[in-house]
Design a protein around this motif. Structure first.
Motif, PDB file in Angstrom:
ATOM      1  N   GLY A 137     -11.330   7.488  -3.386  1.00 45.81           N
ATOM      2  CA  GLY A 137     -10.245   7.351  -4.348  1.00 45.81           C
ATOM      3  C   GLY A 137      -9.286   8.522  -4.362  1.00 45.81           C
ATOM      4  O   GLY A 137      -8.296   8.505  -5.075  1.00 45.81           O
ATOM      5  N   TYR A 138      -9.558   9.531  -3.564  1.00 45.94           N
ATOM      6  CA  TYR A 138      -8.674  10.702  -3.484  1.00 45.94           C
ATOM      7  C   TYR A 138      -8.912  11.426  -2.172  1.00 45.94           C
ATOM      8  O   TYR A 138      -9.948  11.279  -1.537  1.00 45.94           O
ATOM      9  CB  TYR A 138      -8.875  11.649  -4.665  1.00 45.94           C
ATOM     10  N   TRP A 181      -4.142   8.577   4.965  1.00 46.93           N
ATOM     11  CA  TRP A 181      -5.454   8.490   4.327  1.00 46.93           C
ATOM     12  C   TRP A 181      -6.506   8.151   5.380  1.00 46.93           C
ATOM     13  O   TRP A 181      -6.241   7.412   6.317  1.00 46.93           O
ATOM     14  CB  TRP A 181      -5.461   7.371   3.277  1.00 46.93           C
ATOM     15  N   LEU A 204       0.085   4.591  -2.015  1.00 47.54           N
ATOM     16  CA  LEU A 204      -0.626   5.645  -1.295  1.00 47.54           C
ATOM     17  C   LEU A 204       0.262   6.674  -0.606  1.00 47.54           C
ATOM     18  O   LEU A 204      -0.151   7.820  -0.435  1.00 47.54           O
ATOM     19  CB  LEU A 204      -1.553   5.027  -0.239  1.00 47.54           C
ATOM     20  N   VAL A 229      -5.507   7.761  -5.997  1.00 48.97           N
ATOM     21  CA  VAL A 229      -5.056   6.426  -6.401  1.00 48.97           C
ATOM     22  C   VAL A 229      -5.781   6.047  -7.693  1.00 48.97           C
ATOM     23  O   VAL A 229      -7.003   6.175  -7.787  1.00 48.97           O
ATOM     24  CB  VAL A 229      -5.289   5.383  -5.279  1.00 48.97           C
ATOM     25  N   ASP A 234      -8.142  -2.988  -2.970  1.00 49.11           N
ATOM     26  CA  ASP A 234      -9.429  -3.467  -2.435  1.00 49.11           C
ATOM     27  C   ASP A 234      -9.403  -4.975  -2.220  1.00 49.11           C
ATOM     28  O   ASP A 234      -9.909  -5.476  -1.216  1.00 49.11           O
ATOM     29  CB  ASP A 234     -10.580  -3.108  -3.386  1.00 49.11           C
ATOM     30  N   LYS A 275      -6.425   0.808  -7.208  1.00 48.22           N
ATOM     31  CA  LYS A 275      -7.379   0.739  -6.108  1.00 48.22           C
ATOM     32  C   LYS A 275      -8.085  -0.619  -6.093  1.00 48.22           C
ATOM     33  O   LYS A 275      -8.326  -1.187  -5.027  1.00 48.22           O
ATOM     34  CB  LYS A 275      -8.408   1.861  -6.190  1.00 48.22           C
ATOM     35  N   SER A 279       0.827  -1.213   0.000  1.00 49.02           N
ATOM     36  CA  SER A 279       0.000   0.000   0.000  1.00 49.02           C
ATOM     37  C   SER A 279       0.856   1.256   0.000  1.00 49.02           C
ATOM     38  O   SER A 279       0.497   2.259  -0.627  1.00 49.02           O
ATOM     39  CB  SER A 279      -0.912   0.023   1.226  1.00 49.02           C
ATOM     40  N   TYR A 296     -10.111   7.033   1.070  1.00 50.42           N
ATOM     41  CA  TYR A 296      -9.737   5.862   0.289  1.00 50.42           C
ATOM     42  C   TYR A 296     -10.920   5.350  -0.535  1.00 50.42           C
ATOM     43  O   TYR A 296     -10.767   5.037  -1.722  1.00 50.42           O
ATOM     44  CB  TYR A 296      -9.200   4.744   1.193  1.00 50.42           C
TER      45      TYR A 296
END
Length: 122
Positions: A116-117, A108, A73, A79, A88, A84, A69, A113
């Motif tokens: 996605g941003y 994050w 990240l 991401v 996941d 992603k 990760s 997360y």
């Protein structure tokens, strides 16, 4: 903002003598010592500790997921969708507390997360 504890993670690029990643003040994913990227350093940690043998069933451990990760990240604000999806899949086999710990360690929130941003607060 947030603090990530770094072990001595040397640079893996040929002829680089940097022994420890030091995040830049402006660009967190660039080393202040050698000016190479985070991934070039992080590969040192991944290549020696996480060997996979195809004859064994792979067990996902939270420290391995943290390492992977961090490549995607750490020091980023967004991401890509395909990455992603891979995260996941890894996160789906961990306990929620482990996922939250990993995300928090990389700056994050779970909400960011899932989106996605990371939202910018002005």
């Amino acid at each position: 903002y947030f603090l990530v504890h770094f072990q001595a993670i040397r640079c893996t690029l040929v002829n680089c003598t940097c022994e420890c990643f030091q995040p830049g003040k402006i660009h967190l994913r660039t080393c202040d010592h050698c000016k190479h990227g985070w991934v070039a350093h992080a590969l040192d940690k991944l290549s020696t500790q996480h060997l996979y043998h195809p004859t064994q069933v792979e067990i996902v451990q939270s420290n391995v997921v943290f390492d992977i990760s961090s490549l995607m990240l750490y020091g980023t604000q967004a991401v890509p969708v395909r990455l992603k999806i891979l995260l996941d899949r890894l996160f789906s086999v961990l306990k929620q507390e482990e996922v939250l710990h990993i995300l928090h360690g990389l700056g994050w929130t779970l909400r960011d997360y899932v989106r996605g941003y990371i939202l910018q607060v002005n």
